[in-house]
Write an enzyme that holds these catalytic residues in place. Structure first.
Site, PDB file in Angstrom:
ATOM      1  N   CYS A  99       0.856  -1.186   0.000  1.00  0.00           N
ATOM      2  CA  CYS A  99       0.000   0.000   0.000  1.00  0.00           C
ATOM      3  C   CYS A  99       0.894   1.238   0.000  1.00  0.00           C
ATOM      4  O   CYS A  99       1.710   1.413   0.889  1.00  0.00           O
ATOM      5  CB  CYS A  99      -0.893  -0.021   1.240  1.00  0.00           C
ATOM      6  SG  CYS A  99      -1.658   1.565   1.611  1.00  0.00           S
ATOM      7  N   CYS A 103      -3.673   7.420  -1.783  1.00  0.00           N
ATOM      8  CA  CYS A 103      -4.965   7.523  -2.476  1.00  0.00           C
ATOM      9  C   CYS A 103      -6.090   8.029  -1.585  1.00  0.00           C
ATOM     10  O   CYS A 103      -7.088   8.545  -2.089  1.00  0.00           O
ATOM     11  CB  CYS A 103      -5.376   6.165  -3.020  1.00  0.00           C
ATOM     12  SG  CYS A 103      -4.015   5.114  -3.458  1.00  0.00           S
ATOM     13  N   THR A 190      -4.414   4.994   7.249  1.00  0.00           N
ATOM     14  CA  THR A 190      -3.363   4.587   6.319  1.00  0.00           C
ATOM     15  C   THR A 190      -2.407   5.744   6.049  1.00  0.00           C
ATOM     16  O   THR A 190      -2.826   6.794   5.576  1.00  0.00           O
ATOM     17  CB  THR A 190      -4.008   4.108   5.000  1.00  0.00           C
ATOM     18  OG1 THR A 190      -4.846   2.989   5.288  1.00  0.00           O
ATOM     19  CG2 THR A 190      -2.953   3.689   3.990  1.00  0.00           C
ATOM     20  N   GLU A 256      -0.303   1.887   9.095  1.00  0.00           N
ATOM     21  CA  GLU A 256      -1.592   2.323   9.656  1.00  0.00           C
ATOM     22  C   GLU A 256      -1.368   2.792  11.079  1.00  0.00           C
ATOM     23  O   GLU A 256      -0.544   2.222  11.794  1.00  0.00           O
ATOM     24  CB  GLU A 256      -2.622   1.191   9.667  1.00  0.00           C
ATOM     25  CG  GLU A 256      -3.248   0.901   8.318  1.00  0.00           C
ATOM     26  CD  GLU A 256      -2.366   0.073   7.423  1.00  0.00           C
ATOM     27  OE1 GLU A 256      -1.514  -0.666   7.960  1.00  0.00           O
ATOM     28  OE2 GLU A 256      -2.491   0.179   6.199  1.00  0.00           O
ATOM     29  N   HIS A 291     -12.906   5.067  -3.075  1.00  0.00           N
ATOM     30  CA  HIS A 291     -11.877   4.186  -2.510  1.00  0.00           C
ATOM     31  C   HIS A 291     -12.122   2.737  -2.936  1.00  0.00           C
ATOM     32  O   HIS A 291     -11.174   1.958  -3.082  1.00  0.00           O
ATOM     33  CB  HIS A 291     -11.839   4.322  -0.981  1.00  0.00           C
ATOM     34  CG  HIS A 291     -10.470   4.084  -0.444  1.00  0.00           C
ATOM     35  ND1 HIS A 291      -9.339   4.725  -0.917  1.00  0.00           N
ATOM     36  CD2 HIS A 291     -10.016   3.225   0.511  1.00  0.00           C
ATOM     37  CE1 HIS A 291      -8.275   4.289  -0.275  1.00  0.00           C
ATOM     38  NE2 HIS A 291      -8.650   3.377   0.596  1.00  0.00           N
ATOM     39  N   TYR A 295      -9.280   0.249  -5.131  1.00  0.00           N
ATOM     40  CA  TYR A 295      -8.796  -1.114  -4.902  1.00  0.00           C
ATOM     41  C   TYR A 295      -8.746  -1.928  -6.191  1.00  0.00           C
ATOM     42  O   TYR A 295      -8.047  -2.927  -6.263  1.00  0.00           O
ATOM     43  CB  TYR A 295      -9.693  -1.823  -3.874  1.00  0.00           C
ATOM     44  CG  TYR A 295      -9.468  -1.357  -2.452  1.00  0.00           C
ATOM     45  CD1 TYR A 295      -8.775  -0.193  -2.173  1.00  0.00           C
ATOM     46  CD2 TYR A 295      -9.936  -2.096  -1.380  1.00  0.00           C
ATOM     47  CE1 TYR A 295      -8.562   0.230  -0.880  1.00  0.00           C
ATOM     48  CE2 TYR A 295      -9.732  -1.682  -0.068  1.00  0.00           C
ATOM     49  CZ  TYR A 295      -9.048  -0.513   0.171  1.00  0.00           C
ATOM     50  OH  TYR A 295      -8.847  -0.102   1.456  1.00  0.00           O
ATOM     51  N   CYS A 298      -4.892  -0.651  -7.015  1.00  0.00           N
ATOM     52  CA  CYS A 298      -3.751  -0.951  -6.127  1.00  0.00           C
ATOM     53  C   CYS A 298      -3.658  -2.429  -5.793  1.00  0.00           C
ATOM     54  O   CYS A 298      -2.580  -3.006  -5.822  1.00  0.00           O
ATOM     55  CB  CYS A 298      -3.813  -0.091  -4.873  1.00  0.00           C
ATOM     56  SG  CYS A 298      -4.907  -0.699  -3.578  1.00  0.00           S
ATOM     57  N   GLU A 446      -6.896  -5.512   4.657  1.00  0.00           N
ATOM     58  CA  GLU A 446      -7.465  -4.276   4.118  1.00  0.00           C
ATOM     59  C   GLU A 446      -8.388  -4.558   2.931  1.00  0.00           C
ATOM     60  O   GLU A 446      -9.368  -3.845   2.712  1.00  0.00           O
ATOM     61  CB  GLU A 446      -6.365  -3.304   3.718  1.00  0.00           C
ATOM     62  CG  GLU A 446      -6.951  -1.935   3.481  1.00  0.00           C
ATOM     63  CD  GLU A 446      -5.944  -0.893   3.107  1.00  0.00           C
ATOM     64  OE1 GLU A 446      -4.770  -1.238   2.932  1.00  0.00           O
ATOM     65  OE2 GLU A 446      -6.350   0.264   2.976  1.00  0.00           O
TER      66      GLU A 446
HETATM   67 FE1  SF4 Z   1      -3.260   1.894   0.008  1.00  0.00          FE
HETATM   68 FE2  SF4 Z   1      -4.682   0.894  -2.008  1.00  0.00          FE
HETATM   69 FE3  SF4 Z   1      -5.860   2.469  -0.178  1.00  0.00          FE
HETATM   70 FE4  SF4 Z   1      -4.117   3.444  -1.983  1.00  0.00          FE
HETATM   71  S1  SF4 Z   1      -6.144   2.541  -2.396  1.00  0.00           S
HETATM   72  S2  SF4 Z   1      -4.200   3.940   0.164  1.00  0.00           S
HETATM   73  S3  SF4 Z   1      -2.644   1.788  -2.105  1.00  0.00           S
HETATM   74  S4  SF4 Z   1      -4.944   0.422   0.133  1.00  0.00           S
HETATM   75 FE    FE Z   2      -7.549   1.666   2.097  1.00  0.00          FE
END
Ligand code: SF4
Ligand code: FE
Length: 483
Positions: A99, A103, A190, A256, A291, A295, A298, A446
């Site tokens: 991660c 984002c 995060t 985190e 968000h 995902y 990412c 996550e």
């Molecule tokens: Fe982390 Fe993925 Fe959330 Fe971006 S979208 S902060 S990489 S978990």
């Molecule tokens: Fe997240």
């Protein structure tokens, strides 16, 4: 101001003089070995804006200040922007294998931008103009912003105003002529210790009588009254042992923290929602959907790393040609690309909000995230299957240096002679990192709970699916009359 490089970003954190509680001690995160890899992951998002191969994807003209900004601070102005966001996230995921944290602020900003516009239109407030000023500064200074949504929530059967302790949902404790005082906590934050700023948002749809909990505002990470308590990850102290190979991902990592807000003053110019309960749900829904889209980028990138590591360990083990191994790797690819297809689809179905920025398709973003609560677990299961039991029993890197144990390890852990024993151990440690170690926080836990647990997506899918319309169409098709 030109876009920061990774090194400039890392230096920009030092003047903040952040302090955290880390493994029972109060410590600076700067140069802390538990924090270092997570900062490098964020730095990756800065360096990519200077790399000729990725510049075009990462650099974009701001709709606010017309400057060139990093896409991680961009307000989406088209469907292409939404699609490119997901592509950028996949690139960062496969580049870091973890991660990269940046984002959440991007997703928060886009949700706040459109929600404040609609709130102002209804109530004559001036949140949108304030937010635009604030965000133009973020873009021009190329800062990292943490999006803080998740409250502790206390007794889940009770509303915020029914809790024994009203702080279990972050709230406005006091309203002053020049600003507000907030108190409470945000969990699972995060990358917050790698951020310059925090965007606080409500955690759920609030009702009349719950105005004190309906708050959105910005605070600097070094504001008076903030406390950070570092989150543990499985095998995290391997980062402190001096044997990088055992960490698995030796270059990058996630982060985190639990964040406590104790009487934090927020001046009016940084307040973007102050009691308008009917806009809390809109903000939550939009942030969550962005968000959930994220995902689809990412986690797919991290999935690419796990698939690559699995295919490599199959070669190292000498089983790459076995048909059942090939089939398992194809299955992993299929699952991973299905997630990417969802990320692309909810972006392609995006639309302009009244404020002018683009929102993802809510139904498809929720389908994306619901699949993310499952597929990475199956990909991890297949990786564990292909890698073999050594994944859980392998001696430490320190044993390689032991004059007695070391030669035995090298003798008995040899597999395909084309590959070095230590390289094989490195790949196994990376797979361990993502399936059971520190990296599994981002890749698995996550994937389940980030941006809301599966039930939250099911509720949204139920709401967004247009079930009445489907029933009406069946009735029309079969000429069934109204009842
Ligand atoms: Fe982390 Fe993925 Fe959330 Fe971006 S979208 S902060 S990489 S978990
Ligand atoms: Fe997240």
């Amino acid at each position: 101001m030109p876009l920061k490089t990774g090194d400039e970003y890392l230096e920009s954190l030092r003047p903040l003089k952040l302090k955290a509680h880390i493994l029972g001690r109060k410590a600076s995160p700067d140069d802390h070995n538990l924090v270092k890899l997570s900062r490098q992951a964020v730095a990756f998002t800065y360096d990519a804006a200077h790399d000729s191969a990725t510049r075009d994807l990462f650099c974009v003209e701001s709709s606010l200040c017309k400057d060139e900004v990093n896409r991680f601070t961009h307000l989406h102005t088209s469907v292409d922007d939404l699609v490119n966001k997901v592509k950028m996230q996949r690139y960062c995921g496969v580049g870091t294998g973890c991660c990269f944290q940046r984002c959440v602020g991007l997703d928060a900003a886009n949700a706040i931008f459109s929600t404040t516009f609609e709130c102002d239109r209804k109530y004559g407030t001036s949140y949108h103009a304030r937010f635009k000023d604030y965000w133009a500064w973020i873009q021009q200074d190329d800062l990292v912003v943490d999006g803080a949504m998740t409250d502790p929530k206390g007794d889940r059967s009770k509303r915020p105003n029914e809790q024994a302790d009203p702080d279990l949902f972050l709230r406005i404790k006091e309203r002053k002529p020049d600003g507000i005082v907030i108190q409470g906590a945000k969990l699972h934050q995060t990358g917050m210790l790698n951020s310059h700023e925090i965007l606080v948002m409500p955690t759920l749809t609030l009702r009349p009588g719950e105005e004190d909990w309906s708050v959105c505002c910005a605070v600097p990470t070094n504001a008076t009254g903030l406390r950070y308590i570092y989150g543990r990850q499985a095998s995290d102290t391997r980062k402190l042992e001096g044997y990088p190979m055992d960490v698995g991902n030796t270059v990058f990592g996630g982060q985190e923290v639990m964040t406590v807000f104790e009487d934090v003053f927020v001046p009016n110019e940084r307040v973007f929602l102050n009691g308008e309960v009917d806009f809390s749900g809109v903000m939550v829904e939009r942030f969550a959907s962005y968000h959930r889209q994220s995902y689809g980028g990412c986690k797919v990138g991290v999935g690419d790393v796990l698939i690559g590591a699995t295919a490599l360990i199959a070669r190292m083990n000498g089983v790459a040609q076995a048909s059942h191994i090939k089939d398992k790797i194809v299955e992993m690819i299929h699952l991973n690309e299905t997630l990417y297809a969802c990320g692309m689809a909810c972006s392609a179905g995006g639309y302009a909000t009244p404020a002018g920025n683009y929102q993802v398709d809510l139904l498809l973003a929720n389908v994306c995230k619901l699949n993310v609560t499952r597929f990475p677990f199956e990909i991890a299961r297949l990786a564990t299957d292909v890698a073999g039991g050594l994944l859980g029993t392998m001696p430490s890197a320190a044993d390689l240096d032991d004059p007695v144990a070391g030669p035995y390890i090298r003798k008995y852990l040899i597999a395909n002679p084309e590959y070095d024993v230590v390289d094989r151990m490195k790949v196994l440690r990376l797979i361990e990192n993502l399936t059971a170690g520190a990296g599994a926080v981002g890749y698995l836990i996550e994937s389940m709970h980030g941006a809301g647990p599966p039930t939250a997506q099911r509720i949204m899918i139920g709401r967004q699916a247009g079930i009445e319309d489907k029933i009406a169409r069946v009735k029309a098709l079969l000429e069934i009359g109204a009842k």
